[in-house]
Design a protein around this motif. Structure first.
Motif, PDB file in Angstrom:
ATOM      1  N   UNK A 128      -0.559  12.375   0.992  1.00  0.00           N
ATOM      2  CA  UNK A 128       1.189  12.187   1.384  1.00  0.00           C
ATOM      3  C   UNK A 128       1.605  13.597   1.970  1.00  0.00           C
ATOM      4  N   UNK A 129       2.433  12.856   2.712  1.00  0.00           N
ATOM      5  CA  UNK A 129       3.358  11.624   2.383  1.00  0.00           C
ATOM      6  C   UNK A 129       2.785  11.063   3.990  1.00  0.00           C
ATOM      7  N   UNK A 130       2.017  11.352   4.869  1.00  0.00           N
ATOM      8  CA  UNK A 130       1.904  10.352   6.239  1.00  0.00           C
ATOM      9  C   UNK A 130       1.454   8.857   5.862  1.00  0.00           C
ATOM     10  N   UNK A 131       0.532   8.916   4.696  1.00  0.00           N
ATOM     11  CA  UNK A 131      -0.190   7.570   4.519  1.00  0.00           C
ATOM     12  C   UNK A 131       0.805   6.728   4.013  1.00  0.00           C
ATOM     13  N   UNK A 132       2.086   7.115   3.231  1.00  0.00           N
ATOM     14  CA  UNK A 132       3.164   6.555   3.042  1.00  0.00           C
ATOM     15  C   UNK A 132       4.319   5.804   4.281  1.00  0.00           C
ATOM     16  N   UNK A 133       4.827   6.881   5.133  1.00  0.00           N
ATOM     17  CA  UNK A 133       4.764   7.232   6.146  1.00  0.00           C
ATOM     18  C   UNK A 133       4.352   5.923   7.457  1.00  0.00           C
ATOM     19  N   UNK A 134       3.354   6.000   6.959  1.00  0.00           N
ATOM     20  CA  UNK A 134       2.493   5.188   8.239  1.00  0.00           C
ATOM     21  C   UNK A 134       2.471   4.066   8.446  1.00  0.00           C
ATOM     22  N   UNK A 135       1.865   3.605   6.596  1.00  0.00           N
ATOM     23  CA  UNK A 135       2.817   2.397   5.921  1.00  0.00           C
ATOM     24  C   UNK A 135       3.450   1.392   5.647  1.00  0.00           C
ATOM     25  N   UNK A 137       0.743  -1.265   0.520  1.00  0.00           N
ATOM     26  CA  UNK A 137      -0.104   0.124   0.145  1.00  0.00           C
ATOM     27  C   UNK A 137       0.605   1.087   0.115  1.00  0.00           C
ATOM     28  N   UNK A 138       1.898   1.928   0.682  1.00  0.00           N
ATOM     29  CA  UNK A 138       2.406   1.998   0.744  1.00  0.00           C
ATOM     30  C   UNK A 138       3.411   2.076  -0.709  1.00  0.00           C
ATOM     31  N   UNK A 139       4.403   1.116  -0.883  1.00  0.00           N
ATOM     32  CA  UNK A 139       4.576   1.741  -1.869  1.00  0.00           C
ATOM     33  C   UNK A 139       3.428   2.360  -3.458  1.00  0.00           C
ATOM     34  N   UNK A 140       2.527   1.666  -3.425  1.00  0.00           N
ATOM     35  CA  UNK A 140       1.384   2.053  -4.135  1.00  0.00           C
ATOM     36  C   UNK A 140       0.970   3.606  -3.850  1.00  0.00           C
ATOM     37  N   UNK A 141       1.118   3.742  -2.790  1.00  0.00           N
ATOM     38  CA  UNK A 141       0.772   5.988  -2.931  1.00  0.00           C
ATOM     39  C   UNK A 141       2.013   6.404  -3.336  1.00  0.00           C
ATOM     40  N   UNK A 142       3.300   6.431  -3.033  1.00  0.00           N
ATOM     41  CA  UNK A 142       4.554   6.844  -2.899  1.00  0.00           C
ATOM     42  C   UNK A 142       4.392   6.555  -4.971  1.00  0.00           C
ATOM     43  N   UNK A 143       4.039   5.676  -5.604  1.00  0.00           N
ATOM     44  CA  UNK A 143       3.824   5.472  -7.632  1.00  0.00           C
ATOM     45  C   UNK A 143       3.362   6.698  -7.304  1.00  0.00           C
ATOM     46  N   UNK A 144       1.819   7.134  -6.890  1.00  0.00           N
ATOM     47  CA  UNK A 144       1.025   7.538  -6.749  1.00  0.00           C
ATOM     48  C   UNK A 144       1.333   8.739  -6.705  1.00  0.00           C
ATOM     49  N   UNK A 145       1.999   9.461  -5.716  1.00  0.00           N
ATOM     50  CA  UNK A 145       2.645  10.587  -5.151  1.00  0.00           C
ATOM     51  C   UNK A 145       3.425  11.073  -6.473  1.00  0.00           C
ATOM     52  N   UNK A 146       4.377  10.092  -6.718  1.00  0.00           N
ATOM     53  CA  UNK A 146       5.029  10.853  -7.734  1.00  0.00           C
ATOM     54  C   UNK A 146       4.427  11.017  -8.828  1.00  0.00           C
ATOM     55  N   UNK A 147       3.254  10.242  -9.770  1.00  0.00           N
ATOM     56  CA  UNK A 147       2.850  10.574 -10.288  1.00  0.00           C
ATOM     57  C   UNK A 147       2.132  12.238 -10.698  1.00  0.00           C
ATOM     58  N   UNK A 148       1.084  11.847  -9.274  1.00  0.00           N
ATOM     59  CA  UNK A 148       0.416  13.385  -8.852  1.00  0.00           C
ATOM     60  C   UNK A 148       2.257  14.592  -9.109  1.00  0.00           C
TER      61      UNK A 148
END
Length: 139
Positions: A101-108, A80-91
């Motif tokens: 972002x980036x709270x969810x990435x760090x939490x997961x 989940x964190x990896x997916x959110x990282x990719x989505x944040x980079x794309x955004x």
């Protein structure tokens, strides 16, 4: 023993965190919020993680017996964190910013790494133990 106690504390905290998503799921379904955005992904995501939370809470009493469930919790959190990282980079590449972002990435990421670090050791099966035949319900 301290490691097992630490794992139990983490399992309770993470399990409750994921179970809280059951409230979010109920709210999402009760108010039909998913219809307004035509997105049925959020309720499905919430239902999976709510169920994971319940399973992690069941694992608290005997973590060694629920090693696979704990590992699933860890790896799914990292995914989940990896997916959110990719989505944040794309955004960012499209001049946007993800709301969480980036709270969810760090939490997961922290959840996944912590569960993996505290994962109970694999219990060896007794050497030469015969494979038992499954019992069929007797009439």
């Amino acid at each position: 023993m301290k490691r097992e106690r630490a794992l139990q504390v983490v399992l309770v905290l993470v399990g409750l965190f994921y179970c809280f998503w059951g409230y979010l799921l109920f709210d999402e379904l009760w108010h039909s919020r998913w219809l307004s955005g035509h997105s049925d992904v959020m309720p499905m995501f919430l239902s999976l993680n709510t169920t994971l939370g319940v399973c992690l809470l069941v694992a608290v009493n005997q973590p060694a017996k629920h090693r696979l469930m704990i590992a699933y919790g860890a790896w799914s959190s990292l995914a989940h964190g990896f997916t959110m990282t990719i989505m944040s980079a794309q955004a960012v590449a499209h001049g946007m910013h993800r709301k969480d972002s980036p709270q969810d990435i760090v939490i997961f990421g922290v959840i996944g790494v912590t569960l993996l670090a505290l994962l109970p050791a694999k219990q060896p099966s007794p050497a030469g133990a015969p494979i038992s035949v499954p019992r069929v319900a007797e009439r």
